[in-house]
Design a protein around this motif. Structure first.
Motif, PDB file in Angstrom:
ATOM      1  N   SER A   6      -2.466 -60.042  94.082  1.00  0.00           N
ATOM      2  CA  SER A   6      -3.379 -60.695  95.027  1.00  0.00           C
ATOM      3  C   SER A   6      -2.679 -61.152  96.300  1.00  0.00           C
ATOM      4  CB  SER A   6      -4.030 -61.901  94.337  1.00  0.00           C
ATOM      5  OG  SER A   6      -3.002 -62.747  93.827  1.00  0.00           O
ATOM      6  N   ASP A   7      -1.366 -61.019  96.358  1.00  0.00           N
ATOM      7  CA  ASP A   7      -0.636 -61.437  97.566  1.00  0.00           C
ATOM      8  C   ASP A   7      -1.058 -60.595  98.771  1.00  0.00           C
ATOM      9  OD1 ASP A   7       0.771 -63.307  96.166  1.00  0.00           O
ATOM     10  OD2 ASP A   7       2.604 -62.121  95.980  1.00  0.00           O
ATOM     11  N   GLN A   8      -1.117 -61.250  99.892  1.00  0.00           N
ATOM     12  CA  GLN A   8      -1.420 -60.559 101.152  1.00  0.00           C
ATOM     13  C   GLN A   8      -0.310 -60.907 102.132  1.00  0.00           C
ATOM     14  OE1 GLN A   8      -4.458 -58.744 102.184  1.00  0.00           O
ATOM     15  NE2 GLN A   8      -4.777 -58.527  99.975  1.00  0.00           N
ATOM     16  N   PRO A   9       0.817 -60.202 102.076  1.00  0.00           N
ATOM     17  CA  PRO A   9       1.938 -60.565 102.941  1.00  0.00           C
ATOM     18  C   PRO A   9       1.551 -60.513 104.420  1.00  0.00           C
ATOM     19  CG  PRO A   9       2.582 -58.900 101.319  1.00  0.00           C
ATOM     20  CD  PRO A   9       1.109 -59.043 101.222  1.00  0.00           C
ATOM     21  N   LYS A  39       0.950 -67.827  87.820  1.00  0.00           N
ATOM     22  CA  LYS A  39       2.063 -68.371  88.611  1.00  0.00           C
ATOM     23  C   LYS A  39       3.235 -68.749  87.695  1.00  0.00           C
ATOM     24  CE  LYS A  39       0.249 -68.814  92.920  1.00  0.00           C
ATOM     25  NZ  LYS A  39       0.827 -68.227  94.134  1.00  0.00           N
ATOM     26  N   MET A  85       6.039 -60.227  92.785  1.00  0.00           N
ATOM     27  CA  MET A  85       4.882 -60.643  93.577  1.00  0.00           C
ATOM     28  C   MET A  85       3.607 -60.537  92.738  1.00  0.00           C
ATOM     29  SD  MET A  85       4.268 -57.396  96.185  1.00  0.00           S
ATOM     30  CE  MET A  85       2.531 -57.764  96.532  1.00  0.00           C
ATOM     31  N   GLU A 108       6.273 -61.508 107.126  1.00  0.00           N
ATOM     32  CA  GLU A 108       7.101 -61.084 105.994  1.00  0.00           C
ATOM     33  C   GLU A 108       7.478 -59.616 106.110  1.00  0.00           C
ATOM     34  OE1 GLU A 108       5.211 -63.161 102.277  1.00  0.00           O
ATOM     35  OE2 GLU A 108       3.784 -63.179 103.959  1.00  0.00           O
ATOM     36  N   GLN A 132       4.894 -65.603  86.498  1.00  0.00           N
ATOM     37  CA  GLN A 132       5.689 -65.043  87.593  1.00  0.00           C
ATOM     38  C   GLN A 132       7.051 -65.738  87.668  1.00  0.00           C
ATOM     39  OE1 GLN A 132       4.087 -65.939  91.493  1.00  0.00           O
ATOM     40  NE2 GLN A 132       5.058 -64.134  92.448  1.00  0.00           N
TER      41      GLN A 132
END
Lengths: 283, 283, 283, 283
Positions: B84-87, B60, B81, B164, B63
């Motif tokens: 592991s992001d799941q928009p 983080k 991003m 998103e 980023q």
């Protein structure tokens, strides 16, 4: 060695028993059907057929007799040719040469059943190359001022050579309605886009501007409406953001060559029927 | 199991040393670059880059630090991003269901990195199917009279769900400029033609009328100009004179499903940059 | 007019910071990167990079200095060429002429960056056509009995011409391990099937027998294992039960021409790296 | 609404007048031919025909009468169905679910003319999903030890359901000769490679190892020779060095779904004839 055959293309108002009557007629005269394909546009109520057969009797007499049957008795439009026919073909070209070389080499190798009789160009660029192929070259400059006269001269030459098909191997001038009416035979054009997208000039630049992910090429019969004629063949190739206009031009060349050749081959093999500004292709 | 990575998409005015500075920054912080791709539009003098790396430090923090570098020091636009992001993704759909089922099944199978949060429809047709997938269904009828209010309600719901990305799985209404401005996230649409050919309604019928030999599908970002948004993905399929409009519809469905899914996947994997109404796709 | 650039292809064991070091080196010397692409085979732990830049200093000195960096400091294999290079290319061909004409015309039109230096054939069929293109023709008959000597003579000629690439435009003889070892440069072959299906002789007949619905063409680097070399490019075309072997041969010709040309272009533009009998193509 | 029609598939030794006799018979009985296509394998001297017509009389009687004509008088093999027929279809599947969902959704949407009657699996994975579609699920575990018994039970169930077609939607077990002999109907399999390349297990890994630039999928009739049955449909997709095995698997799924569905549709529409381990597909 294949025996010579008769190839008939029929079209006309749909009516019961057409397939049976055509097939029956050939059978009675001991012909041997090699290929038969038909199509019915049920909305337009039109029937189309391509039939190819080896006749038992004299091939010229059978050809004439069949035309009689088709036109008189069945009331159809008919184009009846022999597989041994080598229609006369004239090329129109400007300066861009990939379609020019490619199509001539295909004729020379026997891939296309036809006889090249003339190359007509508005530039001298390809005069020597044409001579090297042993073909007559007619240079007719075209300007805004002389367009009508130039076209009249083109028509005169094309008619004198007896051309039964004119193919535009990237000829960069718009043909007038008058030219098309007077030339006396079909004209096939290759357009360097996936029509109806990007009609008109500089289609690869248009494609680049719009950011499409596929470019295309379209072979069609030329009509007085620019790039609006009946489409014969189309193909596309994938492009990405990396491809600038010169890359599109380069990639497009391969499409243009193959699509153009396919359309010319289909035409010369008597596989295409036109109606309602569309084509039926019996491939 | 792949370690989590950072994925950055940069764009901005071209300047010397951008690749070196980005790569150098990651290297100094002991990050491990997995994928790096860049593009330079030399005419527009814009530079684009996608870079994906496994950071050595806290993901983080890295980023945030990279965003700082990109925006402050390099003066670029940056979207950064985590892998592991799941928009959150919302679906808009009408009655036609092939894209709807296909895209939901792809999310469920893990093919698409995102979380479906809502199905919004102007019809009730797919309410039960949506429930069976365990998703909330919002039925908002749209008529000529209530369009502005209906859109306002759609926007309200979409914003509440935290979407998103909105994906139009054959949603048969034109979105207004106001909807697109207020929805607060990108909208991907699937159009059932090879754009720019056959924009607008009933493209398969238009294609049939024109007699094209290939039909297509186009996924693009929706903009206020109908079917004029930046193209993300396109594909085509071959058709012949035998294919009437219903055949084109059937064949087109397969194109629509795959082209739509590809565009959604590229978007969710942070692979797309938009400029000049075109896309750069780092595939 | 594009300024001349340096194009480097690197490969070697993966190590941290490669991208940064290469980009940083170019940046420090005020070079301007035009294109950069890299690939990491994480299983094999090999790193590949293609980078193209316009140097600020003397181009030959920068080329040499970069080779030094890549090989000495980074410990990578490096192939470093200039965009202005025109590598010498020799054609091997038998009697079948479509690839022969097509590739020569592409060189002549400037589509392919290289200089044709020789045509070597085991038949006299294409002697006149070669002369018409202004190229030297070497006729070396090959029989079962004289194969070793014939190959020795081929190698001698190819080395004398300074060929940096040999392209087999449908050369119908198997090359021995000895030929490939001694010829001193890469050899690109076009095989008329979708390898690994239908390796060896008469692939179109094999395809017809098996009843496949797609035929293909494959360009690959020739190795001592017939048709087993690293694949560079492939394409396919759709066929049906109507297509007999002659139709497959005809349709295949178009595939062979474009696939062959693409492989040759990629090679001459320094886009291909070989490892583990596979290719990385930075397109 | 289309009127119900009769669809006949004929094959047998070539003989003069077949087309005429079939068309004449239909014409005399006032039938209206909608589609007729034929093929002649001149080497094998076999004739194939598909003819579809709307009969004037009672459709069942005409169907029976035509079968009589074809088999007795013309000495042909004949399969004669009605366009209103909905053949019973059983699915075999293991754990991989994309073909399973896709094909069921196509049946449900009316795209495929047939009635799903059973799902047979060697795993329980898809039991709930099958139930949600309202279909009976039969779980028959298969091990090395119980294979013969398990197959016997499969055959028993498939026969009891009256399946006229079995479709293997990624069923990961090899079917024995005995199963295929006893199941009493054709079996269509989808193989995840461009056959004959990469037959057998793990074709995407084989493709990755070989470094091919296109991957494929092949639908074929299952025979006792694994992956050697008559090919019905094939398609390919482009891949690059960037695609590892998981990418090939993902991209391949789209190919598998469409190729599988196309083969099933062609079969159910009575468009496929098999001979010499090949197919004639009257598309």
């Amino acid at each position: 060695m294949k025996p010579p055959s008769i190839i008939a293309l029929l079209s006309g108002p749909d009516q019961p028993g057409l397939v049976a009557r055509v097939a029956g007629w050939i059978y009675e005269r001991h012909g041997n059907i090699i290929h038969a394909d038909q199509h019915r546009d049920s909305e337009a109520e039109v029937f189309f057929q391509r039939v190819e057969w080896v006749p038992a009797g004299d091939i010229k007499e059978e050809q004439a007799a069949f035309r009689e049957l088709a036109e008189r008795e069945l009331g159809m439009s008919a184009r009846v040719m022999l597989s041994s026919d080598q229609p006369k073909v004239a090329i129109m070209v400007s300066k861009i040469e990939h379609c020019f070389h490619d199509i001539i080499l295909r004729f020379r190798s026997g891939e296309l059943p036809g006889e090249l009789v003339a190359v007509v160009s508005n530039h001298e660029t390809l005069a020597a190359a044409t001579a090297a192929y042993g073909l007559p070259f007619y240079h007719i400059p075209v300007t805004r001022a002389n367009k009508a006269e130039a076209e009249a001269e083109q028509v005169k030459i094309l008619r004198e050579t007896g051309a039964e098909l004119v193919i535009m191997a990237r000829y960069m001038q718009v043909l007038s309605e008058s030219f098309l009416k007077n030339v006396g035979c079909p004209v096939i054009n290759i357009h360097h886009s996936f029509l109806p997208a990007f009609a008109g000039g500089k289609p690869y630049h248009q494609a680049y501007e719009r950011g499409v992910k596929l470019i295309g090429a379209t072979a069609h019969y030329a009509t007085a409406d620019l790039d609006e004629g009946p489409i014969i063949a189309q193909d596309v190739a994938r492009v990405t953001h990396r491809h600038g206009p010169p890359d599109l031009v380069r990639r497009g060349r391969d499409l243009e060559k193959t699509v153009f050749a396919q359309a010319v081959r289909w035409h010369l093999e008597n596989r295409i029927l036109v109606y309602h500004n569309k084509t039926v292709v019996f491939d």
